[in-house]
Design a protein around this motif. Sequence first.
Motif, PDB file in Angstrom:
ATOM      1  N   ASP A 244       0.840  -1.298  -0.053  1.00  0.00           N
ATOM      2  CA  ASP A 244       0.074   0.053   0.090  1.00  0.00           C
ATOM      3  C   ASP A 244       0.929   1.174   0.222  1.00  0.00           C
ATOM      4  O   ASP A 244       1.997   1.242   0.431  1.00  0.00           O
ATOM      5  CB  ASP A 244      -0.974  -0.036   1.272  1.00  0.00           C
ATOM      6  CG  ASP A 244      -0.061  -0.091   2.546  1.00  0.00           C
ATOM      7  OD1 ASP A 244       1.114  -0.159   2.635  1.00  0.00           O
ATOM      8  OD2 ASP A 244      -0.608   0.143   3.509  1.00  0.00           O
ATOM      9  N   LEU A 300      -9.847   1.515  -9.154  1.00  0.00           N
ATOM     10  CA  LEU A 300      -9.854   1.428  -7.601  1.00  0.00           C
ATOM     11  C   LEU A 300     -10.812   0.794  -6.782  1.00  0.00           C
ATOM     12  O   LEU A 300     -10.755   0.386  -5.904  1.00  0.00           O
ATOM     13  CB  LEU A 300      -9.817   2.892  -7.024  1.00  0.00           C
ATOM     14  CG  LEU A 300      -8.573   3.858  -7.676  1.00  0.00           C
ATOM     15  CD1 LEU A 300      -8.697   4.987  -7.293  1.00  0.00           C
ATOM     16  CD2 LEU A 300      -7.225   3.078  -7.063  1.00  0.00           C
ATOM     17  N   ALA A 394      -8.592  -0.039  -2.016  1.00  0.00           N
ATOM     18  CA  ALA A 394      -8.311   1.386  -1.620  1.00  0.00           C
ATOM     19  C   ALA A 394      -9.379   1.623  -0.357  1.00  0.00           C
ATOM     20  O   ALA A 394     -10.267   1.207  -0.103  1.00  0.00           O
ATOM     21  CB  ALA A 394      -8.591   2.286  -2.698  1.00  0.00           C
ATOM     22  N   PHE A 424      -3.875   3.297  -0.896  1.00  0.00           N
ATOM     23  CA  PHE A 424      -4.396   2.463  -2.191  1.00  0.00           C
ATOM     24  C   PHE A 424      -3.361   1.362  -2.492  1.00  0.00           C
ATOM     25  O   PHE A 424      -2.121   1.200  -2.086  1.00  0.00           O
ATOM     26  CB  PHE A 424      -4.315   3.334  -3.664  1.00  0.00           C
ATOM     27  CG  PHE A 424      -3.121   3.878  -3.979  1.00  0.00           C
ATOM     28  CD1 PHE A 424      -2.354   3.421  -4.738  1.00  0.00           C
ATOM     29  CD2 PHE A 424      -2.536   4.992  -3.186  1.00  0.00           C
ATOM     30  CE1 PHE A 424      -1.097   3.968  -5.332  1.00  0.00           C
ATOM     31  CE2 PHE A 424      -1.503   5.774  -3.646  1.00  0.00           C
ATOM     32  CZ  PHE A 424      -0.594   5.068  -4.833  1.00  0.00           C
ATOM     33  N   ALA A 434      -3.955   7.279  -8.212  1.00  0.00           N
ATOM     34  CA  ALA A 434      -4.656   7.383  -7.106  1.00  0.00           C
ATOM     35  C   ALA A 434      -4.350   9.068  -6.714  1.00  0.00           C
ATOM     36  O   ALA A 434      -5.587   9.598  -6.183  1.00  0.00           O
ATOM     37  CB  ALA A 434      -3.492   7.021  -6.061  1.00  0.00           C
TER      38      ALA A 434
END
Length: 455
Positions: A244, A300, A394, A424, A434
């Motif tokens: 992440d 996402l 996310a 994310f 993102a």
Amino acid sequence: MPEVREFSLPDLGEGLTEAEIVRWLVEVGEVVAVDQPVVEVETAKAMVEVPCPYGGVVTARFGEPGDEVPVGSALVTVAVGSAAGGSPQGAAGAAAEAAAEDGVEAGSGNVLVGYGTSTSAGGRRRRARRPGSDSGGAGAREVAAAGAPVAVEAPVSGPVAVISPLVRRLARQHGLELARVRGSGPGGLILRADVERAAAARTPEPAPVVPAVAAAPAAERVPLRGIRGAVAEKLSRSRREIPDATTWVDADATEFMAVRRAMNAAGGAAAGSAGSAGKVSVLGLLARICTAALARYPELNATVDTEAREIVRLPEVHLGFAAQTGRGLVVPVVRGAQAMSAARLSAEMARLTEAARAGALTPADLTGGTFTLNNYGVFGVDGSTPIINHPEAAMLGVGRIVPKPWVHEGELAVRQVVQLSFTFDHRVCDGGTAGGFLRYVADCVEQPGVLLRDL
């Protein structure tokens, strides 16, 4: 003679294999109706009341609050049809007699038969259950025959009459020789009640006087189970599997708050002709911005299939949102959020939050999320780097909205400012995607008219 039936913990769905007993809703000897809840349990998903499919008298129950119970293991035994013969007292007596005569299959928890069998009143020989197995264990409450004699007598030769580990431990605690205790159960079986009566009949010795010594405080150990254990496992798995990254931005939420007030004022003015309108919450309006952003950046709203090495983009937005309860953090899910207005999202999130705090969420309410909105601003903090709710890709975090100095239209002013953070899964997208998502959310907060282009 009533038939004694055993009711086991049923499959609660969603792949759950065990539950923790929270509290019993019935006592041994109590008359229960068909489908009456007998115990409240907590799974990794929610707290639920478990109804019993049999009606009659409860002859035994298995486990104590705090015990973990596997699916398929015994919860209670019920003497079916006992209540039809008269008063509850008479029914309870009949149930106790049935349990005494039929102790092994009744699951009374009284037996650990060293010889493997016991004989019922009908002359049939039955294999005994081991306490601690899926059908009961030392947690079972025993049904003892009323008025059984207190007996501490001369030791008997040969093996001690069949006893459970619970009875052995109790005897050791009281310093009793089991060979000197007379059992009141079937075939001279030594029950817990026999040991307790024998211990009470002894003359207690005066306790030695020991000088008081201050004991060092013991470390507290809190079991990781139930909801807390499920949260721990999910967050640990997220950290292990998901690479992440987090990005954040401060946004001027002054216009956002003004638009929300206008929405609610308009709803109140229309209430007289169109019925009562629900209020739009801050979280509900942010949820609507999230669904609009996910429509622009669908990559996402996804999950990663690690075995197939594929990114799975999902067609609907099932929006999870973090809710703090007295039993820990839970994430209820609003299904089909992409098709809801800000007002409808606000109403659904309020309903799920109330159910979460009451412990009334079902496993289905807590699973299947595709994206999570985390409002940690309710705790009075500005920023965070949240952990993604596995297996999602996310999470948007929202800090508190507070007055701060801000340059607005070239001049210093006091504005309502909020920090937005976005974590994310770097496997599903790069920083450009993102950043684009977060910038769109911030633009909608600063200029809510941007959102109107997508409505």
